[in-house]
Scaffold this active site. Structure first.
Site, PDB file in Angstrom:
ATOM      1  N   ALA A  68       0.853  -1.188   0.000  1.00  0.00           N
ATOM      2  CA  ALA A  68       0.000   0.000   0.000  1.00  0.00           C
ATOM      3  C   ALA A  68       0.889   1.239   0.000  1.00  0.00           C
ATOM      4  O   ALA A  68       2.046   1.172   0.406  1.00  0.00           O
ATOM      5  CB  ALA A  68      -0.866  -0.006   1.260  1.00  0.00           C
ATOM      6  N   GLY A 107       0.484  -5.236   0.623  1.00  0.00           N
ATOM      7  CA  GLY A 107      -0.530  -5.231  -0.436  1.00  0.00           C
ATOM      8  C   GLY A 107       0.010  -5.789  -1.750  1.00  0.00           C
ATOM      9  O   GLY A 107      -0.749  -6.331  -2.564  1.00  0.00           O
ATOM     10  N   GLU A 110      -0.373  -9.336  -1.545  1.00  0.00           N
ATOM     11  CA  GLU A 110      -1.815  -9.623  -1.601  1.00  0.00           C
ATOM     12  C   GLU A 110      -2.314  -9.602  -3.052  1.00  0.00           C
ATOM     13  O   GLU A 110      -3.165 -10.400  -3.433  1.00  0.00           O
ATOM     14  CB  GLU A 110      -2.582  -8.605  -0.747  1.00  0.00           C
ATOM     15  CG  GLU A 110      -2.296  -8.791   0.737  1.00  0.00           C
ATOM     16  CD  GLU A 110      -3.050  -7.803   1.608  1.00  0.00           C
ATOM     17  OE1 GLU A 110      -2.781  -6.597   1.486  1.00  0.00           O
ATOM     18  OE2 GLU A 110      -3.915  -8.239   2.390  1.00  0.00           O
TER      19      GLU A 110
END
Ligand code: CAA
Ligand code: NAI
Length: 705
Positions: A68, A107, A110
């Site tokens: 992120a 992220g 992910e």
């Protein structure tokens, strides 16, 4: 992050039947709003374009995706959210492949886990390091990782924040294959074509069973118990475990919802704010005016003068960074000891199986012990680490001035002494600088870089370059007694002495400081470092001490008995039979009582809260003075000093960040309250008063210098 708003951080191109999605958002392809929007567009194109039969995700540059965009935390969320993008991507009915080179973190991993296949190149590093930022993986990571690698391994990965190599990730089940070569697009296309040729269907992580579902609950109980004791004070680890339990117990979609709730709790926690501050502070300290104005001088050969505790540690740090190191000592016996001090570090690693004898020999081939200063004639940088005595240091610098080549950087590791006075002994004060390492110097990350009145900008730039090579956190400091860290330490340590004399026991003070998150309290630290060191300093300072200032003698009474701490078996605590953990000592309490009685002080009780308020207020107030005098450039430099050199709990962000989060008005009100008893010690720093009057905080001073 210098992405202009109108550039496209995600490019799409169709290669045969494969939609190649290039994430191109320097420096590390963080998942900013524009990247998330670009990924969503890619998914929509794949959904609607029947020419697309497979999707390939690649990162441009040195990272796949570093997670992120940390700069967006704490700001209002901007759609599309990452979970939403990944949900749509996973449900695509065309195979999605992630080709991973460099970091795939948080992220970023992910994204890869929501793809249907993962290929990794040799330099890939995979991890879920959110715990270091006070978070948990919030885009399905806690639900997908257990399905790929097992719940226990996933929990361990998330709790440790560890990064796995490509091979380790393959063995763990996080990636499907390891590929040769340097080009992720070529590797990913080869995989996509193979999948298309075999008619492979999307293999969605959400549909996979958790391989260790039967055994994991018991192991999670154990992990939860370990975490409760190890991750003392941390907010997110217990929630990570709760998410993994949800993955085991709930259907995928419900697990995602639970993850979201817990992620938002973490996101809104003060720990997240403090840890994100620490992340950026660690990187900002290197951004100083001289680094922009000047280029570093050459830096290949280094010398240390003195092979004691610090000289040996500095030598190891430099050897580990690949530099050639010459060590100078006073005589044959001392240099043999200096060499042994260096070898001891490597031998300990060999004993632990973390180094081979061959690797030690290869490293020590770059190490030259000597007793003649002539051996440093050609080096690029010298670090003096002899006894803390101004006359001895001056003599060493006169000798260095005589032998060293022109342009050689001359540094001192002094803890307190006046570097301008040392520089004045040479004909080249522009080449003299302070490099204040912390013990053990090959482990502690802080390096205070002390810029003297006449230090040249390129010497400062060279010192910062050295720090980068040694993987230290460099903090620019100015000359004063103790620079940033030891100067502030002296003041809050004094506040602890005052509390001791007024009635708090050393054990209560240590317990309060530990409860705040420090690994040890100030009296434990003194026992570890050796009470004789502080005693010698106090005796040296006696002649110049302000007779009106309060002076607490209890530590002198302890030291006079030869109770120097762990090394003498007794200090503020007792250490029977070489114990490392001390026991409380009623005799110490009796000594404190006797000293109070002598001064007519009636002891009073201190709550943990009051101990901390005084300890922290003293720290912040002196920090404000250090800023105001320009000894530290920015509040974040003080925060980094304490985070990386003094054991300040990272999840509290550093003393100045802590003060901001408390509210500077509250800290100032405390100082004014304490000043009623001792107005000389508790004089509010003018900068603190000014900030409060203007309704500002320290953060407002953290502008890039
Ligand atoms: N967001 C924003 N900026 C980032 C960033 C991120 N995730 N990661 C790195 N940067 C910035 C750094 O601040 C630095 O900026 P400046 O040049 O302006 O100082 C620049 O990128 C380069 O970073 P480094 O100096 O650290 O470079 P490096 O090569 O030494 O390390 C790295 C690269 C391994 C990716 C390292 O930067 C790193 O560990 N980054 C953080 C990774 C991380 O924690 N990701 C998880 C984020 S949380 C998350 O993803 C939550 C979620 O589930 C949605
Ligand atoms: P130490 O006593 O362990 O080592 C000093 C060494 O210098 C000895 O081996 C001595 O033989 C050698 N030496 C003395 N005069 C010399 C000379 N003229 N030429 C060559 N070698 C000489 O001391 P330590 O702890 O390593 O400290 C060194 C310096 O580092 C001091 O200035 C100290 O204030 C500073 N420092 C110490 C820290 C610590 O935690 N010990 C932390 C940060 C700085």
């Amino acid at each position: 992050m210098s992405q202009a708003p109108d550039t496209q951080p995600v490019h799409l191109r169709l290669e045969d039947e494969v939609l190649v999605v290039c994430i191109d958002h320097p420096p590390v392809n963080a998942l900013s709003q524009a990247v998330r929007a670009g990924l969503l567009k890619a998914v929509e194109r794949a959904e609607s374009d029947c020419a697309v039969r497979a999707v390939l995700l690649v990162g441009v540059g040195r990272a796949f995706i570093a997670g992120a965009d940390i700069r967006e935390f704490g700001k209002p969320p901007q759609p599309p959210s990452l979970p939403e993008v990944l949900h749509r991507m996973e449900l695509l009915d065309k195979p999605v492949i992630a080709a991973i080179q460099g970091p795939a973190l948080g992220g970023g991993l992910e994204v890869a886990m929501a793809a249907h296949h993962r290929v990794a190149l040799a330099g890939a590093r995979l991890g879920l390091p959110e715990v270091h930022l006070g978070l948990l993986p919030g885009a399905g990571g806690t639900q997908r990782a257990p399905r790929l690698m097992g719940a226990q391994a996933a929990a361990e990965l998330m709790l440790s924040g560890q990064q796995l190599s490509a091979r380790a990730a393959l063995e763990a089940g996080l990636v499907d294959r390891l590929v040769e070569g340097e080009d992720p697009t070529a590797a990913g296309l080869a995989c996509a074509r193979e999948l298309l040729a075999s008619g492979a269907r999307p293999r969605r992580t959400r549909d996979l069973p958790i391989p260790d579902a039967a055994t994991a609950p018991a192991q999670l109980d154990q992990l939860a118990a370990d975490t409760a004791s190890k991750a003392r004070g941390l907010f997110s680890p217990a929630r990570i475990i709760e998410c993994v339990r949800a993955a085991l117990e709930l259907p995928f979609e419900e697990g995602l919802r639970r993850e979201r709730e817990l992620f938002v709790e973490c996101l809104n926690s003060p720990q997240r704010e403090a840890l994100v501050h620490a992340f950026f502070a660690e990187r900002e300290t290197a951004k100083i005016p001289e680094a922009r104005a000047a280029s570093p001088r050459p830096l290949a050969r280094l010398a240390v003068i003195g092979g004691g505790t610090m000289g040996a540690g500095i030598a190891v740090a430099a050897l580990d960074a690949g530099l050639a190191v010459t060590m100078i000592e006073r005589d044959q016996e001392s240099i043999a000891r200096g060499q042994a001090n260096v070898e001891k570090v490597y031998d300990a690693l060999i004993a632990k199986g973390r180094l081979t004898a061959e690797a030690k020999a290869a490293t020590l081939a770059r190490f030259t012990p000597d007793t003649s200063y002539d051996a440093v004639a050609d080096v690029d940088l010298v670090i003096e680490a002899v006894f803390e005595d101004l006359d001895i240091k001056k003599a060493v610098f006169r000798e260095l001035d005589r032998v060293c080549r022109r342009g050689c950087v001359l540094a001192t590791n002094t803890s307190y002494l006046d570097i301008d006075a040392i520089a004045a002994e040479t004909r080249r004060p522009q080449d003299v600088i302070g490099l204040h390492f912390f013990s053990p110097a090959h482990i502690m990350r802080l390096l205070e870089i002390v810029v003297a009145a006449r230090t040249a900008p390129d010497v400062v730039a060279t010192a910062f370059e050295l720090a980068r090579r040694l993987k230290k956190v460099p903090v620019r400091a100015g000359v004063c007694d103790g620079f940033i860290g030891n100067r502030i330490l002296a003041v809050y340590r004094e506040a602890a002495n005052h509390m001791l004399e007024d009635g708090a026991s050393p054990y209560e003070i240590d317990a309060a400081v530990r409860a705040f998150g420090y690994p040890m309290g100030p009296f434990q630290v003194s026992d570890l470092a050796g009470g004789d060191i502080g005693w010698a300093t106090r005796k040296r300072q006696a002649a110049t001490r302000d007779p009106k200032a309060r002076y607490v003698e209890i530590a002198d009474r302890i030291a006079e008995r030869g109770w120097f701490g762990q090394k003498s078996g007794r200090g503020w605590y007792r250490y029977p039979q070489g114990a490392r953990i001390g026991q409380e000592d009623p005799e110490v309490l009796a000594i404190a009582d006797a000293e109070r009685a002598k001064k007519g002080i009636t002891p009073r009780r201190f709550t943990q809260d009051e101990i901390l308020r005084r300890y922290m207020a003293a720290m912040v107030n002196e920090g404000a003075r250090v800023l105001e005098e320009g000894i530290a450039l920015r509040p974040l430099d003080i925060d980094a000093t304490f985070l990386f050199g003094y054991g300040f709990p990272r999840w509290r962000g550093g003393p100045m960040k802590w003060a901001d989060m408390q509210g500077l008005d509250r800290v100032l009100a405390d100082i004014r309250e304490f000043a009623k008893e001792d107005p000389q010690f508790w004089r509010p720093a003018p900068l603190l008063e000014r900030l409060v009057a203007e309704g500002r905080d320290f953060e407002s001073l953290n502008r890039p210098a």
